[in-house]
Design a protein around this motif. Sequence first.
Motif, PDB file in Angstrom:
ATOM      1  N   ARG A  87       5.109   3.584 -13.335  1.00 15.35           N
ATOM      2  CA  ARG A  87       4.847   2.295 -12.698  1.00 15.35           C
ATOM      3  C   ARG A  87       6.098   1.837 -11.938  1.00 15.35           C
ATOM      4  O   ARG A  87       7.180   1.746 -12.514  1.00 15.35           O
ATOM      5  CB  ARG A  87       4.477   1.284 -13.778  1.00 15.35           C
TER       6      ARG A  87
ATOM      7  N   GLN B 178       1.643   4.602 -10.140  1.00 17.49           N
ATOM      8  CA  GLN B 178       1.065   3.283  -9.862  1.00 17.49           C
ATOM      9  C   GLN B 178       2.155   2.445  -9.210  1.00 17.49           C
ATOM     10  O   GLN B 178       3.215   2.226  -9.796  1.00 17.49           O
ATOM     11  CB  GLN B 178       0.570   2.615 -11.150  1.00 17.49           C
TER      12      GLN B 178
ATOM     13  N   GLU C 164       3.361  -1.047  -7.119  1.00 21.20           N
ATOM     14  CA  GLU C 164       3.092  -2.435  -6.774  1.00 21.20           C
ATOM     15  C   GLU C 164       4.119  -2.887  -5.759  1.00 21.20           C
ATOM     16  O   GLU C 164       5.277  -2.478  -5.798  1.00 21.20           O
ATOM     17  CB  GLU C 164       3.151  -3.325  -8.015  1.00 21.20           C
TER      18      GLU C 164
ATOM     19  N   SER D 266       5.501  -6.456  -3.692  1.00 18.98           N
ATOM     20  CA  SER D 266       5.508  -7.911  -3.604  1.00 18.98           C
ATOM     21  C   SER D 266       6.316  -8.319  -2.385  1.00 18.98           C
ATOM     22  O   SER D 266       7.357  -7.729  -2.090  1.00 18.98           O
ATOM     23  CB  SER D 266       6.148  -8.489  -4.877  1.00 18.98           C
TER      24      SER D 266
ATOM     25  N   LYS E 221      -1.729  -4.227   3.168  1.00 14.95           N
ATOM     26  CA  LYS E 221      -3.053  -3.953   2.586  1.00 14.95           C
ATOM     27  C   LYS E 221      -3.935  -3.197   3.576  1.00 14.95           C
ATOM     28  O   LYS E 221      -4.663  -2.275   3.189  1.00 14.95           O
ATOM     29  CB  LYS E 221      -3.730  -5.254   2.167  1.00 14.95           C
TER      30      LYS E 221
ATOM     31  N   THR F  31      -5.408   4.622  -3.500  1.00 16.24           N
ATOM     32  CA  THR F  31      -5.944   3.899  -4.654  1.00 16.24           C
ATOM     33  C   THR F  31      -4.885   3.575  -5.706  1.00 16.24           C
ATOM     34  O   THR F  31      -5.200   2.943  -6.718  1.00 16.24           O
ATOM     35  CB  THR F  31      -7.062   4.724  -5.325  1.00 16.24           C
ATOM     36  N   ASN F  32      -3.667   3.981  -5.484  1.00 15.99           N
ATOM     37  CA  ASN F  32      -2.608   3.772  -6.467  1.00 15.99           C
ATOM     38  C   ASN F  32      -1.626   2.664  -6.066  1.00 15.99           C
ATOM     39  O   ASN F  32      -0.496   2.634  -6.533  1.00 15.99           O
ATOM     40  CB  ASN F  32      -1.861   5.084  -6.737  1.00 15.99           C
ATOM     41  N   VAL F  33      -2.077   1.735  -5.225  1.00 19.98           N
ATOM     42  CA  VAL F  33      -1.202   0.672  -4.721  1.00 19.98           C
ATOM     43  C   VAL F  33      -1.838  -0.689  -4.969  1.00 19.98           C
ATOM     44  O   VAL F  33      -3.023  -0.884  -4.718  1.00 19.98           O
ATOM     45  CB  VAL F  33      -0.950   0.838  -3.205  1.00 19.98           C
ATOM     46  N   THR F  34      -1.030  -1.622  -5.458  1.00 20.61           N
ATOM     47  CA  THR F  34      -1.418  -3.024  -5.603  1.00 20.61           C
ATOM     48  C   THR F  34      -0.378  -3.860  -4.868  1.00 20.61           C
ATOM     49  O   THR F  34       0.822  -3.655  -5.048  1.00 20.61           O
ATOM     50  CB  THR F  34      -1.447  -3.435  -7.091  1.00 20.61           C
ATOM     51  N   LEU F  35      -0.839  -4.785  -4.048  1.00 17.77           N
ATOM     52  CA  LEU F  35       0.059  -5.608  -3.249  1.00 17.77           C
ATOM     53  C   LEU F  35      -0.241  -7.087  -3.471  1.00 17.77           C
ATOM     54  O   LEU F  35      -1.403  -7.469  -3.589  1.00 17.77           O
ATOM     55  CB  LEU F  35      -0.117  -5.281  -1.763  1.00 17.77           C
ATOM     56  N   TYR F  36       0.807  -7.891  -3.507  1.00 17.92           N
ATOM     57  CA  TYR F  36       0.602  -9.327  -3.664  1.00 17.92           C
ATOM     58  C   TYR F  36       1.771 -10.096  -3.049  1.00 17.92           C
ATOM     59  O   TYR F  36       2.885  -9.593  -2.950  1.00 17.92           O
ATOM     60  CB  TYR F  36       0.405  -9.706  -5.134  1.00 17.92           C
TER      61      TYR F  36
END
Length: 140
Positions: free
Chosen positions: A52, A75, A77, A79, A90, A99-104
């Motif tokens: 991660r 995984q 992320e 920010s 995004k 599919t292994n990316v999260t953005l915020y």
Amino acid sequence: MQDAVTRKWDNHWKRLTAPQRQASLLATTSLDSFSEDCYRVIKKHLPPQAKRVLEIGCGTGRFIICLAQDFPDLQIEGSDISEQSIAIAKAGVALRKLTNVTLYSNNLLKLAPLQSQYDYIFLEGVLHYLPKKCEKEILQ
């Protein structure tokens, strides 16, 4: 109410036209020589057992997208204080079907301590936007 750092970055994006923002999206993984050098350093320090990863100040996602493509089991992320940058990141992630990316969108100065949540945290091109008094605290 926005803080000075958020206002500064949002004003940068407001000055760009739609074609300029689109060009920024398309250039997301087009790394110039400086960015290639930065990416080599990021990969060099990535622990082999990392699962991660967090990039603080990920902008339009150029490093996150490269990492996601090079390390599909990781995984990742990202920010960034700029909602416009996150929207572009995004779109770049969706365009590449990652599919292994999260953005915020989040303000670095308001993040809780993160050390125990991630195997690797990095940032590039962020500290010069922050008040000097915050640098030591952030780097701990």
